[in-house]
Design an enzyme around this catalytic site. Structure first.
Site, PDB file in Angstrom:
ATOM      1  N   ARG A 163       0.829  -1.216   0.000  1.00 42.27           N
ATOM      2  CA  ARG A 163       0.000   0.000   0.000  1.00 42.27           C
ATOM      3  C   ARG A 163       0.860   1.262   0.000  1.00 42.27           C
ATOM      4  O   ARG A 163       0.507   2.263  -0.603  1.00 42.27           O
ATOM      5  CB  ARG A 163      -0.916   0.014   1.219  1.00 42.27           C
ATOM      6  N   TYR A 177      -9.428   7.059 -11.748  1.00 38.01           N
ATOM      7  CA  TYR A 177     -10.453   8.085 -11.507  1.00 38.01           C
ATOM      8  C   TYR A 177     -10.352   8.598 -10.081  1.00 38.01           C
ATOM      9  O   TYR A 177      -9.983   7.865  -9.174  1.00 38.01           O
ATOM     10  CB  TYR A 177     -11.874   7.585 -11.791  1.00 38.01           C
ATOM     11  N   PRO A 178     -10.670   9.872  -9.896  1.00 31.76           N
ATOM     12  CA  PRO A 178     -10.693  10.420  -8.537  1.00 31.76           C
ATOM     13  C   PRO A 178     -12.084  10.277  -7.932  1.00 31.76           C
ATOM     14  O   PRO A 178     -13.069  10.173  -8.672  1.00 31.76           O
ATOM     15  CB  PRO A 178     -10.352  11.887  -8.770  1.00 31.76           C
ATOM     16  N   LYS A 181     -15.921  10.952  -0.809  1.00 33.17           N
ATOM     17  CA  LYS A 181     -17.031  10.469   0.000  1.00 33.17           C
ATOM     18  C   LYS A 181     -17.867  11.716   0.296  1.00 33.17           C
ATOM     19  O   LYS A 181     -17.330  12.721   0.767  1.00 33.17           O
ATOM     20  CB  LYS A 181     -16.511   9.812   1.281  1.00 33.17           C
ATOM     21  N   HIS A 204     -17.191  -3.350   1.566  1.00 32.72           N
ATOM     22  CA  HIS A 204     -16.502  -2.937   0.331  1.00 32.72           C
ATOM     23  C   HIS A 204     -15.308  -3.848   0.037  1.00 32.72           C
ATOM     24  O   HIS A 204     -15.134  -4.325  -1.087  1.00 32.72           O
ATOM     25  CB  HIS A 204     -16.068  -1.475   0.488  1.00 32.72           C
ATOM     26  N   GLN A 217      -5.850  -3.095  -7.259  1.00 33.37           N
ATOM     27  CA  GLN A 217      -6.260  -1.713  -7.006  1.00 33.37           C
ATOM     28  C   GLN A 217      -5.227  -0.989  -6.178  1.00 33.37           C
ATOM     29  O   GLN A 217      -4.518  -1.592  -5.380  1.00 33.37           O
ATOM     30  CB  GLN A 217      -7.627  -1.702  -6.321  1.00 33.37           C
TER      31      GLN A 217
HETATM   32  O1  76R Z   1      -6.448  -2.049   1.507  1.00 38.91           O
HETATM   33  C1  76R Z   1      -7.095  -3.105   1.508  1.00 38.91           C
HETATM   34  O2  76R Z   1      -7.058  -3.949   0.585  1.00 38.91           O
HETATM   35  C2  76R Z   1      -7.985  -3.385   2.707  1.00 38.91           C
HETATM   36  C3  76R Z   1      -9.411  -3.297   2.427  1.00 38.91           C
HETATM   37  C4  76R Z   1      -9.769  -2.046   1.630  1.00 38.91           C
HETATM   38  C5  76R Z   1      -9.761  -0.713   2.056  1.00 38.91           C
HETATM   39  C6  76R Z   1      -9.414  -0.163   3.420  1.00 38.91           C
HETATM   40  C7  76R Z   1     -10.152  -2.036   0.233  1.00 38.91           C
HETATM   41  C8  76R Z   1     -10.242  -3.162  -0.557  1.00 38.91           C
HETATM   42  N1  76R Z   1     -10.400  -0.727  -0.141  1.00 38.91           N
HETATM   43  C9  76R Z   1     -10.153   0.097   0.933  1.00 38.91           C
HETATM   44  C10 76R Z   1     -10.244   1.480   0.970  1.00 38.91           C
HETATM   45 MN1  76R Z   1     -11.073  -0.114  -1.944  1.00 38.91          MN
HETATM   46  N2  76R Z   1     -11.634   0.505  -3.774  1.00 38.91           N
HETATM   47  C11 76R Z   1     -12.176   1.739  -4.067  1.00 38.91           C
HETATM   48  C12 76R Z   1     -12.660   1.708  -5.399  1.00 38.91           C
HETATM   49  O3  76R Z   1     -15.583   2.570  -7.726  1.00 38.91           O
HETATM   50  C13 76R Z   1     -15.870   2.591  -6.519  1.00 38.91           C
HETATM   51  O4  76R Z   1     -17.043   2.433  -6.109  1.00 38.91           O
HETATM   52  C14 76R Z   1     -14.803   2.824  -5.497  1.00 38.91           C
HETATM   53  C15 76R Z   1     -13.400   2.838  -6.056  1.00 38.91           C
HETATM   54  C16 76R Z   1     -12.371   0.455  -5.932  1.00 38.91           C
HETATM   55  C17 76R Z   1     -12.689  -0.049  -7.321  1.00 38.91           C
HETATM   56  C18 76R Z   1     -11.738  -0.296  -4.888  1.00 38.91           C
HETATM   57  C19 76R Z   1     -11.310  -1.615  -5.012  1.00 38.91           C
HETATM   58  N3  76R Z   1     -11.223   1.797  -1.251  1.00 38.91           N
HETATM   59  C20 76R Z   1     -10.747   2.240  -0.060  1.00 38.91           C
HETATM   60  C21 76R Z   1     -10.891   3.681  -0.008  1.00 38.91           C
HETATM   61  C22 76R Z   1     -10.378   4.581   1.104  1.00 38.91           C
HETATM   62  C23 76R Z   1     -11.429   4.879   2.094  1.00 38.91           C
HETATM   63  C24 76R Z   1     -10.837   5.576   3.302  1.00 38.91           C
HETATM   64  O5  76R Z   1      -9.685   5.305   3.688  1.00 38.91           O
HETATM   65  O6  76R Z   1     -11.589   6.374   3.878  1.00 38.91           O
HETATM   66  C25 76R Z   1     -11.486   4.068  -1.193  1.00 38.91           C
HETATM   67  C26 76R Z   1     -11.811   5.472  -1.642  1.00 38.91           C
HETATM   68  C27 76R Z   1     -11.683   2.881  -1.962  1.00 38.91           C
HETATM   69  C28 76R Z   1     -12.244   2.838  -3.219  1.00 38.91           C
HETATM   70  N4  76R Z   1     -10.868  -2.034  -2.626  1.00 38.91           N
HETATM   71  C29 76R Z   1     -10.473  -3.155  -1.906  1.00 38.91           C
HETATM   72  C30 76R Z   1     -10.953  -2.418  -3.952  1.00 38.91           C
HETATM   73  C31 76R Z   1     -10.606  -3.815  -4.064  1.00 38.91           C
HETATM   74  C32 76R Z   1     -10.547  -4.585  -5.369  1.00 38.91           C
HETATM   75  C33 76R Z   1     -10.327  -4.266  -2.786  1.00 38.91           C
HETATM   76  C34 76R Z   1      -9.900  -5.661  -2.380  1.00 38.91           C
HETATM   77  C35 76R Z   1      -8.411  -5.702  -2.410  1.00 38.91           C
HETATM   78  C36 76R Z   1      -7.868  -7.027  -2.006  1.00 38.91           C
HETATM   79  O7  76R Z   1      -7.816  -7.257  -0.790  1.00 38.91           O
HETATM   80  O8  76R Z   1      -7.485  -7.783  -2.909  1.00 38.91           O
END
Ligand code: 76R
Length: 281
Positions: A163, A177-178, A181, A204, A217
């Site tokens: 990360r 894309y940006p 929330k 999520h 991602q």
């Molecule tokens: O980091 C990690 O893998 C732990 C779990 C996890 C977090 C904390 C995680 C997993 N995400 C996290 C945080 Mn995510 N993510 C997005 C998008 O299009 C959309 O609707 C949203 C865009 C995608 C496609 C995506 C994919 N994630 C976040 C955050 C930060 C929030 C904060 O800190 O406040 C955002 C904005 C965000 C958005 N996420 C995953 C994925 C995928 C594929 C996973 C699983 C990863 C894996 O464990 O293999």
């Protein structure tokens, strides 16, 4: 970190480096055909050579990560994603492009500034254990519980390294894309207690894990750095997986209720030579 708080404690040295993690810059350029027409063949060859060298991630002095792609659609032609601990080394690439022979040809069309982070919702080993007990009903004296907890404890440092200082996948399709929330009176993410935000992010993550092996991602943080709160970079093993993950996640409560999105850039990874060939530069 335990920093002494009494008034005589020395403050850390001022620095543009992060305590941990990297700066990140997404750059997008459009080819200006008028400017291209004005270059002589030798100027063009010189410009091409300089750019190929500049964008070579292996060259001495290159930023820690540098990836080149060609972009679909009129928003941009060329995409760069750059990471390093030093924000000025990253910006140096942008300035060197501008100052090169191709500086008039490659017109900036979009950029996004962010930094890497470990999200506050990544469970600690302890929180992970609590979750196994609560949502999977596991007992602490169950050997399977201990095994799962240990495995997570082993994985976590590697996951956090990925990360903060990520390796870029070499899958062919990338999407950037940006997003924010939202802070709407009826759906304000920032008014939700941590426990409910955490539960939504866990939902999520569960929906994201289903794409393991097909989509990778990287979420970079941009609050205070750019006009949106996060940048989402996805790498897809194939093009349909990108559409599928973004569509699927629209149904996660964290996205369905609280997310808003900026422009989407879909691009295809290329070496600098391949990218310039493709752009007919
Ligand atoms: O980091 C990690 O893998 C732990 C779990 C996890 C977090 C904390 C995680 C997993 N995400 C996290 C945080 Mn995510 N993510 C997005 C998008 O299009 C959309 O609707 C949203 C865009 C995608 C496609 C995506 C994919 N994630 C976040 C955050 C930060 C929030 C904060 O800190 O406040 C955002 C904005 C965000 C958005 N996420 C995953 C994925 C995928 C594929 C996973 C699983 C990863 C894996 O464990 O293999």
């Amino acid at each position: 970190m335990n920093r002494p708080t009494h008034s005589h404690a020395p403050l850390p040295d001022p620095t543009s480096k992060l305590v941990e993690g990297w700066h990140c810059l997404h750059l997008y350029y459009r080819v200006d055909q008028m400017a291209l027409n004005q270059l002589s063949p030798s100027e063009l060859a010189e410009g091409r050579e300089a750019l190929v060298h500049l964008l070579d991630p292996e060259r001495p002095g290159a930023p820690a990560r540098l990836q080149t792609s060609v972009v679909s659609g009129h928003k941009a032609d060329l995409g760069l994603m750059i990471m390093d601990s030093d924000p000025l080394l990253i910006d140096g690439v942008r300035q060197a492009i501008r100052a090169s022979r191709l500086g008039t040809v490659l017109q900036p069309s979009y950029s996004f500034v962010s930094i890497t982070e470990v999200s506050e919702y990544v469970p600690t080993v302890e929180q992970y254990g609590d979750k196994l007990q609560r949502s999977e009903g596991m007992k602490t004296d169950d050997p399977a519980y201990t095994a799962k907890l240990n495995a997570y404890g082993q994985r976590l440092p590697m996951m956090n390294r990925q990360r903060l200082c990520p390796d870029f996948p070499s899958w062919p399709v990338t999407c950037f894309y940006p997003m924010n929330k939202i802070r709407h009176p009826l759906a304000n993410w920032y008014m939700e207690p941590f426990s409910s935000r955490s539960a939504m992010m866990s939902e999520h993550a569960t929906s994201g894990i289903k794409f393991a092996g097909r989509v990778s991602q990287l979420i970079t943080a941009s609050t205070g750095y750019d006009d949106w709160e996060w940048g989402v970079t996805l790498w897809g093993r194939n093009p349909e997986s990108i559409k599928e993950i973004v569509y699927t996640m629209r149904f996660d409560t964290a996205s369905a209720k609280y997310a808003e999105f900026g422009p989407f850039y879909i691009s295809y990874l290329k070496t600098p030579v391949e990218a310039l060939d493709h752009l007919q530069i």
